[in-house]
Design a protein around this motif. Structure first.
Motif, PDB file in Angstrom:
ATOM      1  N   ILE A 384       0.863  -1.172   0.000  1.00 29.03           N
ATOM      2  CA  ILE A 384       0.000   0.000   0.000  1.00 29.03           C
ATOM      3  C   ILE A 384       0.906   1.230   0.000  1.00 29.03           C
ATOM      4  CG2 ILE A 384      -1.793   1.272   1.241  1.00 29.03           C
ATOM      5  CD1 ILE A 384      -2.929  -1.356   0.577  1.00 29.03           C
ATOM      6  N   ASP A 385       0.751   2.052  -1.019  1.00 31.50           N
ATOM      7  CA  ASP A 385       1.569   3.263  -1.116  1.00 31.50           C
ATOM      8  C   ASP A 385       1.152   4.252  -0.019  1.00 31.50           C
ATOM      9  OD1 ASP A 385       2.410   5.933  -1.860  1.00 31.50           O
ATOM     10  OD2 ASP A 385       2.980   5.078  -3.806  1.00 31.50           O
ATOM     11  N   ALA A 386       2.069   4.486   0.914  1.00 35.09           N
ATOM     12  CA  ALA A 386       1.744   5.304   2.092  1.00 35.09           C
ATOM     13  C   ALA A 386       1.296   6.714   1.710  1.00 35.09           C
ATOM     14  CB  ALA A 386       2.945   5.363   3.021  1.00 35.09           C
ATOM     15  N   LYS A 387       1.974   7.292   0.738  1.00 33.34           N
ATOM     16  CA  LYS A 387       1.643   8.675   0.344  1.00 33.34           C
ATOM     17  C   LYS A 387       0.260   8.758  -0.277  1.00 33.34           C
ATOM     18  CE  LYS A 387       5.711  11.510  -0.183  1.00 33.34           C
ATOM     19  NZ  LYS A 387       6.838  11.877  -1.039  1.00 33.34           N
ATOM     20  N   VAL A 388      -0.007   7.798  -1.140  1.00 35.60           N
ATOM     21  CA  VAL A 388      -1.309   7.780  -1.801  1.00 35.60           C
ATOM     22  C   VAL A 388      -2.402   7.569  -0.764  1.00 35.60           C
ATOM     23  CG1 VAL A 388      -2.756   6.535  -3.440  1.00 35.60           C
ATOM     24  CG2 VAL A 388      -0.350   6.947  -3.976  1.00 35.60           C
ATOM     25  N   LYS A 389      -2.132   6.670   0.164  1.00 41.40           N
ATOM     26  CA  LYS A 389      -3.101   6.364   1.212  1.00 41.40           C
ATOM     27  C   LYS A 389      -3.433   7.623   2.014  1.00 41.40           C
ATOM     28  CE  LYS A 389      -3.962   3.362   5.185  1.00 41.40           C
ATOM     29  NZ  LYS A 389      -3.433   2.301   6.059  1.00 41.40           N
ATOM     30  N   GLU A 390      -2.387   8.329   2.390  1.00 39.04           N
ATOM     31  CA  GLU A 390      -2.572   9.548   3.172  1.00 39.04           C
ATOM     32  C   GLU A 390      -3.484  10.533   2.443  1.00 39.04           C
ATOM     33  OE1 GLU A 390       0.238  13.078   4.915  1.00 39.04           O
ATOM     34  OE2 GLU A 390       1.197  11.154   4.446  1.00 39.04           O
ATOM     35  N   LYS A 391      -3.219  10.659   1.158  1.00 38.53           N
ATOM     36  CA  LYS A 391      -3.961  11.604   0.344  1.00 38.53           C
ATOM     37  C   LYS A 391      -5.439  11.194   0.192  1.00 38.53           C
ATOM     38  CE  LYS A 391      -3.053  14.094  -3.935  1.00 38.53           C
ATOM     39  NZ  LYS A 391      -2.361  13.984  -5.231  1.00 38.53           N
ATOM     40  N   VAL A 392      -5.620   9.930  -0.114  1.00 36.39           N
ATOM     41  CA  VAL A 392      -6.984   9.431  -0.355  1.00 36.39           C
ATOM     42  C   VAL A 392      -7.803   9.460   0.931  1.00 36.39           C
ATOM     43  CG1 VAL A 392      -8.334   7.390  -0.979  1.00 36.39           C
ATOM     44  CG2 VAL A 392      -6.322   8.021  -2.330  1.00 36.39           C
ATOM     45  N   MET A 393      -7.196   9.068   2.018  1.00 34.78           N
ATOM     46  CA  MET A 393      -7.929   8.979   3.279  1.00 34.78           C
ATOM     47  C   MET A 393      -8.239  10.346   3.878  1.00 34.78           C
ATOM     48  SD  MET A 393      -8.287   5.822   3.236  1.00 34.78           S
ATOM     49  CE  MET A 393      -9.037   5.330   4.780  1.00 34.78           C
ATOM     50  N   ALA A 394      -7.572  11.368   3.375  1.00 42.74           N
ATOM     51  CA  ALA A 394      -7.764  12.714   3.926  1.00 42.74           C
ATOM     52  C   ALA A 394      -9.002  13.398   3.354  1.00 42.74           C
ATOM     53  CB  ALA A 394      -6.527  13.557   3.661  1.00 42.74           C
ATOM     54  N   LYS A 395      -9.503  12.869   2.255  1.00 44.56           N
ATOM     55  CA  LYS A 395     -10.590  13.559   1.562  1.00 44.56           C
ATOM     56  C   LYS A 395     -11.940  12.866   1.775  1.00 44.56           C
ATOM     57  CE  LYS A 395     -11.036  14.315  -3.003  1.00 44.56           C
ATOM     58  NZ  LYS A 395     -10.493  14.464  -4.373  1.00 44.56           N
ATOM     59  N   GLY A 396     -12.938  13.604   2.171  1.00 48.58           N
ATOM     60  CA  GLY A 396     -14.281  13.056   2.329  1.00 48.58           C
ATOM     61  C   GLY A 396     -14.354  12.035   3.468  1.00 48.58           C
ATOM     62  N   ALA A 397     -15.174  11.016   3.257  1.00 48.57           N
ATOM     63  CA  ALA A 397     -15.330   9.968   4.272  1.00 48.57           C
ATOM     64  C   ALA A 397     -15.041   8.621   3.624  1.00 48.57           C
ATOM     65  CB  ALA A 397     -16.730   9.995   4.850  1.00 48.57           C
ATOM     66  N   PRO A 398     -13.790   8.388   3.311  1.00 51.34           N
ATOM     67  CA  PRO A 398     -13.434   7.202   2.524  1.00 51.34           C
ATOM     68  C   PRO A 398     -13.825   5.882   3.183  1.00 51.34           C
ATOM     69  CG  PRO A 398     -11.471   8.263   3.440  1.00 51.34           C
ATOM     70  CD  PRO A 398     -12.611   9.193   3.669  1.00 51.34           C
ATOM     71  N   LYS A 399     -13.733   5.819   4.517  1.00 49.91           N
ATOM     72  CA  LYS A 399     -14.047   4.545   5.168  1.00 49.91           C
ATOM     73  C   LYS A 399     -15.535   4.214   5.031  1.00 49.91           C
ATOM     74  CE  LYS A 399     -11.890   2.904   8.712  1.00 49.91           C
ATOM     75  NZ  LYS A 399     -11.333   2.713  10.089  1.00 49.91           N
ATOM     76  N   THR A 400     -16.351   5.258   5.129  1.00 54.60           N
ATOM     77  CA  THR A 400     -17.792   5.061   4.948  1.00 54.60           C
ATOM     78  C   THR A 400     -18.080   4.592   3.528  1.00 54.60           C
ATOM     79  OG1 THR A 400     -18.045   6.939   6.442  1.00 54.60           O
ATOM     80  CG2 THR A 400     -20.031   6.167   5.302  1.00 54.60           C
ATOM     81  N   ARG A 401     -17.438   5.266   2.557  1.00 53.16           N
ATOM     82  CA  ARG A 401     -17.644   4.913   1.150  1.00 53.16           C
ATOM     83  C   ARG A 401     -17.257   3.462   0.900  1.00 53.16           C
ATOM     84  NH1 ARG A 401     -19.130   9.552   1.687  1.00 53.16           N
ATOM     85  NH2 ARG A 401     -20.851   8.277   2.383  1.00 53.16           N
ATOM     86  N   LEU A 402     -16.141   3.104   1.513  1.00 51.37           N
ATOM     87  CA  LEU A 402     -15.620   1.752   1.317  1.00 51.37           C
ATOM     88  C   LEU A 402     -16.584   0.717   1.910  1.00 51.37           C
ATOM     89  CD1 LEU A 402     -13.110   0.868  -0.108  1.00 51.37           C
ATOM     90  CD2 LEU A 402     -11.927   0.727   2.080  1.00 51.37           C
ATOM     91  N   ASN A 450      -2.536   4.623  -6.781  1.00 54.99           N
ATOM     92  CA  ASN A 450      -3.493   5.488  -7.477  1.00 54.99           C
ATOM     93  C   ASN A 450      -3.314   5.428  -8.988  1.00 54.99           C
ATOM     94  OD1 ASN A 450      -1.083   6.788  -7.680  1.00 54.99           O
ATOM     95  ND2 ASN A 450      -1.903   8.844  -7.344  1.00 54.99           N
ATOM     96  N   ALA A 451      -2.449   4.541  -9.430  1.00 61.28           N
ATOM     97  CA  ALA A 451      -2.208   4.436 -10.868  1.00 61.28           C
ATOM     98  C   ALA A 451      -2.645   3.071 -11.355  1.00 61.28           C
ATOM     99  CB  ALA A 451      -0.724   4.642 -11.170  1.00 61.28           C
ATOM    100  N   GLY A 452      -3.255   3.035 -12.511  1.00 58.83           N
ATOM    101  CA  GLY A 452      -3.626   1.745 -13.047  1.00 58.83           C
ATOM    102  C   GLY A 452      -4.750   1.831 -14.056  1.00 58.83           C
TER     103      GLY A 452
END
Length: 478
Positions: A384-402, A450-452
């Motif tokens: 898990i890319d730590a930087k990407v994770k930090e960025k994604v988890m900082a926006k909105g409510a990602p855990k709820t979405r997930l 975040n790439a793919g």
RNA sequence: GCCCUCAUCGUCUAGCGGCUAGGACAGUAGAUUCUCAUUCUAUAAACCGGGGUUCGAUUCCCCGUGAGGGCACCA
């Protein structure tokens, strides 16, 4: 000056004969490849012959491995030769052999006898020297810190196809056979070019200063010199340092690009543009080899040295990669993974492999990215890319979405990209959100990056079970 | 030290007496596709300096300067 000799061996032959004459004393590098390429292009452009000669007189530094590398590299780059040793190292073809200098000792002896007989060579200190013609005088040489004997003579005039007229004084005798009995470069080079009926010598500018010696040798043998064309050198890029590129420089070796799965046609295209271009308002850079062969000519070659630019090469490589037909891409990818540690796993399921490679094809910039780009398809142990994770988890409510997404996945139709997309969109609509609100976090959970490829393709290819497992694992850990 | 070659954006280059000095890579800013990459648009960026020749020099000549190469019983 009037030449005495009338028997000019190739005077009557109008056919172009060029040669590439490497010595197997090191890795095959960009500079050598470009010299070979310009010779090859000229031969193919004119319908002439491209000859490969191996200058293996330096027994201490020669190696069979490097010799093999010359054959392999030329073949890989698509430069076929009409005469010379066979690519498999067994035997040779052509009427002017042998094509390895180590097997030409008797020819050199013969030509030495000619010079000796004509009084143009003599022995001194155990070595054999070529005698210049003219009045002699002594002078102190600052560079060599000793008294040397010079000869008064008119300068040599070289009519170079690329440089124009170049005049250079050649005013000293020089060694042609060392005291150990071996002939030196200048001598064998000229003798070989005479006996192999070379019509055009296309070589690096670093040989321009040697050319006056060579011209005198031709005259000594009573042979009209061939046409000379000295091409600019390839210099190090600013990051590499100063001066001309050598085989020790990072990024200088053809082998390196081969191991990184660069496409040979991209390398050839890039190299052709280093010191040459179609000219006359023709802005095209990406040119098929047949087109380059058609357009290439010596007067169009530049006179100034060029710095090597790995970024531009990489860009050219990407252009060629993107338009590679699927079957060729798959073949390349297969070859690539056979050498990777993960190869056995990746190649285990042909249909699965094929599907993923075709997803990756339009997205990667080079084949070397394939392994990291597709790793999460072949293992549950992806990072898990730590930087990407930090960025994604900082926006909105990602855990709820997930959590919402994880709840609906079991009922999703995974049969096509469209059905997956529809299901996610439906979820988004229900929650009054966008596709993107689910896409980013789902991608992170399932691929760790975040790439793919599109998230829908990733879901479909991974399959429902693995997607659910990954989503749940991520939720538990996050 | 002597000899040879070269000189346009950071890099590769077009230009061959009169141009708003063009293109490509890299850079920057946007747009587009679910991300990324691609792609697209925009933007910044060069005639080494000084003398000549000429009505006019990036272009021709000379001198500097800079870059590169060669001066071996290496290739």
């Amino acid at each position: 000056m009037v030449q005495l000799i009338s028997s000019l061996p190739y005077k009557s032959m109008s056919q172009v004969r060029v040669r590439f004459a490497p010595s197997p004393t090191g890795f095959f590098h960009i500079g050598s490849a470009r010299t070979a390429l310009f010779n090859w292009l000229y031969a193919r452009h004119t319908g002439g012959k491209f000859i490969l000669r191996i200058e293996d007189t330096d027994q201490a530094r020669n190696s069979e491995e490097f010799l093999r590398l010359i054959y392999d590299s030329l073949s890989w780059l698509g430069m076929d030769w009409d005469e010379g040793p066979n690519a498999d190292g067994v035997g040779e073809r052509g009427d002017c052999g042998p094509y390895r200098q180590s097997q030409r000792a008797d020819i050199y002896q013969q030509y030495l006898q000619q010079l000796l007989g004509a009084g143009r060579a003599y022995e001194k200190d155990g070595a054999i020297w070529f005698r210049m013609l003219g009045e002699r005088y002594q002078v102190y040489d600052d560079h060599r810190k000793k008294e040397v004997e010079k000869v008064k003579a008119a300068p040599v005039l070289i009519d170079d196809r690329i440089r124009g007229k170049v005049e250079r004084a050649e005013d000293e005798d020089f060694v042609i056979f060392r005291s150990d009995g071996n002939p030196v470069f200048h001598f064998v080079n000229v003798v070989d070019d005479i006996t192999m009926k070379i019509s055009h010598i296309i070589r690096g500018e670093d040989h321009l200063s040697n050319t006056s010696k060579h011209v005198r040798l031709y005259e000594g043998f009573g042979v009209t010199p061939p046409v000379f064309a000295h091409i600019p050198l390839i210099l190090k890029s600013p990051e590499m340092g100063q001066g001309k590129m050598s085989k020790r420089d990072k990024g200088a070796l053809i082998e390196e690009y081969r191991q990184r799965y660069f496409l040979p046609e991209a390398i050839v295209n890039y190299l052709s543009l280093l010191g040459w271009n179609p000219g006359a308002g023709d802005d095209r850079e990406k040119l098929a080899i047949a087109e380059i062969v058609k357009l290439f000519d010596l007067p169009a070659v530049n006179q100034s040295n060029a710095k090597f630019d790995g970024k531009k090469l990489a860009h050219m490589n990407m252009l060629y990669l993107l338009e590679l037909p699927a079957d060729r891409f798959l073949a390349q990818a297969r070859e690539y993974f056979q050498k990777q540690a993960t190869g056995a796993t990746v190649l285990a399921n042909e249909a699965y492999f094929r599907e993923i490679m075709l997803l990756a094809h339009p997205k990667i910039k080079g084949l070397e990215e394939l392994s990291t780009y597709t790793a999460y398809f072949f293992s549950e142990e992806f990072l898990i890319d730590a930087k990407v994770k930090e960025k994604v988890m900082a926006k909105g409510a990602p855990k709820t979405r997930l959590a919402e997404l994880t709840a609906v996945v079991p009922a999703m139709d995974f049969s096509t990209d469209a059905t997956v997309e529809e299901a996610i969109k439906q979820l988004a609509t229900e929650k009054a959100l966008g596709f993107g609100d689910y896409q980013a976090v789902a991608r992170l959970a399932v691929t760790g990056t975040n790439a793919g490829p599109s998230i829908t393709s990733i879901f479909r290819v991974l399959g429902k079970e693995r997607v659910i497992a990954r989503l749940q694992r991520f939720l538990a850990e996050a």
